[in-house]
Write an enzyme that holds these catalytic residues in place. Structure first.
Site, PDB file in Angstrom:
ATOM      1  N   CYS A  19      -2.097   8.889  -8.094  1.00 38.75           N
ATOM      2  CA  CYS A  19      -3.268   8.703  -7.243  1.00 38.75           C
ATOM      3  C   CYS A  19      -4.275   9.822  -7.495  1.00 38.75           C
ATOM      4  CB  CYS A  19      -2.885   8.696  -5.762  1.00 38.75           C
ATOM      5  SG  CYS A  19      -4.346   8.568  -4.708  1.00 38.75           S
ATOM      6  N   LYS A  56       0.867  -1.165   0.000  1.00 35.74           N
ATOM      7  CA  LYS A  56       0.000   0.000   0.000  1.00 35.74           C
ATOM      8  C   LYS A  56       0.910   1.222   0.000  1.00 35.74           C
ATOM      9  CE  LYS A  56      -4.044   1.896   2.017  1.00 35.74           C
ATOM     10  NZ  LYS A  56      -4.292   2.353   0.638  1.00 35.74           N
ATOM     11  N   ASN A  96     -12.902   3.914  -5.896  1.00 38.71           N
ATOM     12  CA  ASN A  96     -12.397   4.069  -4.538  1.00 38.71           C
ATOM     13  C   ASN A  96     -11.865   5.464  -4.360  1.00 38.71           C
ATOM     14  OD1 ASN A  96      -9.309   4.315  -3.924  1.00 38.71           O
ATOM     15  ND2 ASN A  96      -9.432   3.027  -5.761  1.00 38.71           N
ATOM     16  N   LYS A 149       4.826   4.541 -11.542  1.00 38.81           N
ATOM     17  CA  LYS A 149       3.459   4.117 -11.850  1.00 38.81           C
ATOM     18  C   LYS A 149       2.685   5.256 -12.497  1.00 38.81           C
ATOM     19  CE  LYS A 149      -0.536   1.771  -9.765  1.00 38.81           C
ATOM     20  NZ  LYS A 149      -1.003   1.082  -8.554  1.00 38.81           N
TER      21      LYS A 149
END
Lengths: 257, 309
Positions: free
Chosen positions: B135, B50, B74, B170
């Site tokens: 994110c 995480k 989410n 990422k």
């Protein structure tokens, strides 16, 4: 220990309009569970549109059988309602923390609102087994939401069509006036739990609540089911709950499921 | 099945040798031990933790998740224990499982990412770093670095200097063209790229006339985004030389083969961990079966095998 199993449907009956009770045959006898713990269910013949599992309280558990009590609300529960004894479902079982029996109290009051009755039969079975005095207080909207409950269960309904008219907390308050050494274990919709927690605080009665939340992993990995605690931090309903001491929860928040 | 026909499932990414190409995606496998016996960390080629930040984060206002057609939204908001607690408690427990650990980190500033990389580098237990620059659920940092090639390059270069082991970046799909960011990260010293993170999305409760998520918007994941993820892997494979790690809606061997054919050297299982904790196991077996069926001796030979003409 949590198992991941495929369980065959034993029976699946409508016990009240849109409310079903399903018995699942457990392939392993060693599967155990505590009242308040839950299963994370996945349909084998699942639709591709619905991907996540659904959490359900264990309604009853005997050696070899596990019961669920569920209301048809969406696509998954609708599909569940159509399952027959030749079908199977996948379960992660058991998950979460159940109710902790407060042995310092003389009487154990199980307060259920609507589908919140689901874990209470298991809890009542358990209390009976260990010889503790208990009573179920059940609140529902009207007689069409009345669920099969053991004899001795007190009933209240919003419209007075069954039991006494009013919220289930009316029944609870009546119990408090009679007994001053009770412990409360509650399960139901958020506003009903909030009212129960508030009443218990006023009467200084220990209260545990079983909470519901949207949930993905069921094991504390994703943090998706978080609920705000009284101290401002977050608690995960799946593995820190679903049963919490009512005092731990921030009841001022709105909580939708 | 004869033993000599069993394919070699190991892959090497930027010098990091993995026993299979199926990794646990960040945020879906916690700190690696939560699933207990239902999904063992050591069964993955590697576990990506995480996202860890410098200070602990409590995360976003609930509700944080919501199911949508073939997917989920989410808005967890990078809830995590913070780097110190991660290194002292979570990492040792994960290492004990025997898993290869890749730490995913995020910061609000370049300096925070560098501090995190330095701190992780003081521990021998982390095999590689994955930079979360994608994110969609936090106000600062994160995706701000993932949608601008220059910002991505500056960040990658700075962390590169502080981190000697394999460095993975990422990427976000929330751009019109992923290739400039992919190339920028490559030029700045990234050893590999993970793609894709979640897509911006939202859902509305029409009875209450309110957003379903407490954070209003969230990130979409699951099978719904698989075609989008494949598209970005396909595009990025033509743009960069460093290995790609594909993710987005992968839940079985078939999905994993698609990503590898499109150019991925490895894949990550994300949302499928929630649906079925045995997804990784099934994916590894599916890859193996595919290789046997097609007479492929080494799974890495699948990478980029797609024939477009």
């Amino acid at each position: 220990m949590t198992h991941s199993i495929t369980a065959q449907v034993g029976s699946n009956r409508e016990v009240s309009p849109q409310i079903y009770r399903m018995a699942l045959k457990l392939p392993q006898r060693k599967i155990t569970g505590q009242p308040g713990q839950f299963v994370h269910l996945r349909l084998l013949q699942g639709t591709t549109a619905s991907i996540l599992r659904r959490p359900f309280s264990i309604h009853r558990l005997t050696s070899g059988r596990l019961w669920l009590l569920y209301q048809v609300k969406g696509t998954v529960t609708r599909a569940m309602a159509s399952l027959t004894p030749s079908d199977s479902v996948e379960l992660m079982v058991p998950l979460g923390n159940g109710y902790r029996i407060n042995r310092s109290r003389q009487e154990h009051l199980l307060v259920a609102g609507g589908m919140g009755l689901a874990p209470m039969l298991f809890m009542a079975d358990h209390l009976k087994k260990v010889g503790l005095k208990h009573r179920i207080l059940f609140g529902c909207r009207s007689s069409s939401y009345l669920l099969p409950a053991p004899t001795g269960c007190r009933v209240a309904s919003d419209d007075g069509s069954c039991g006494v008219r009013g919220p289930v907390t009316c029944l609870l308050e009546a119990e408090f006036s009679r007994c001053n050494n009770a412990a409360v274990y509650a399960c139901g919709p958020w506003p009903m739990l909030r009212a129960t927690a508030s009443l218990c605080r006023r009467y200084k009665v220990p209260c545990q609540v079983s909470l519901e939340s949207f949930m993905a992993c069921g094991v504390g990995a994703c943090q998706g089911c978080a609920i705000r605690a009284a101290d401002g931090e977050y608690l995960t309903v799946c593995n820190q709950g679903p049963v919490f001491d009512a005092e731990l929860i921030d009841w001022t928040q709105e909580h939708t499921v | 099945m004869k033993a000599n026909r069993r394919p070699d499932l190991s892959v090497e990414i930027a010098g990091l040798k993995l026993k299979n190409p199926v990794l646990a995606a960040s945020g879906t496998f916690g700190y690696g031990t939560e699933y207990g016996p239902l999904a063992r960390a050591a069964e993955f080629g590697a576990v990506i933790t995480k996202t860890v930040t410098l200070a602990p984060r409590t995360g976003n206002r609930p509700p944080r998740i919501c199911e949508t057609a073939s997917g989920m939204l989410n808005s967890i908001g990078l809830a995590n224990v913070g780097i110190e607690q991660f290194l002292s408690h979570k990492l040792p427990a994960l290492k004990k499982t025997g898993a290869t650990v890749i730490a995913n980190i995020a910061g609000n500033t370049v300096e925070e990412y560098v501090m995190l990389a330095r701190r992780v580098n003081q521990h021998p237990g982390v095999a590689a770093l994955e930079l979360n620059i994608s994110c969609p659920n936090v106000k600062q940092g994160g995706i701000a670095f993932g949608t601008d090639p220059k910002a991505a390059a500056d960040l990658t270069r700075a962390v590169r200097r502080a981190w000697p082991k394999p460095l993975i970046v990422k990427l976000s799909p929330n751009v019109s063209d992923i290739t400039p960011i992919a190339r920028a990260a490559e030029l700045a010293g990234a050893d590999a790229l993970s793609l894709i993170n979640t897509l911006y999305g939202m859902a509305i409760d029409i009875e209450r006339q309110r957003p379903v998520l407490g954070n209003v918007t969230g990130g979409l994941s699951g099978p719904a985004i698989k075609p989008v993820a494949l598209y970005h892997v396909h595009k990025a494979y033509q743009a960069v030389k460093i290995p790609l790690i594909g993710l987005g809606g992968i839940s079985n061997g078939h999905d994993a083969v698609e990503f590898m054919l499109a150019g991925a050297a490895a894949v990550q299982i994300g949302t499928a961990n929630f649906c079925d904790p045995s997804s990784a196991d099934r994916t590894v077996r599916g890859l193996s079966d595919y290789c046997i069926k097609h007479g492929i001796g080494k799974v890495s030979q699948l990478t980029g095998r797609l024939k477009c003409v």
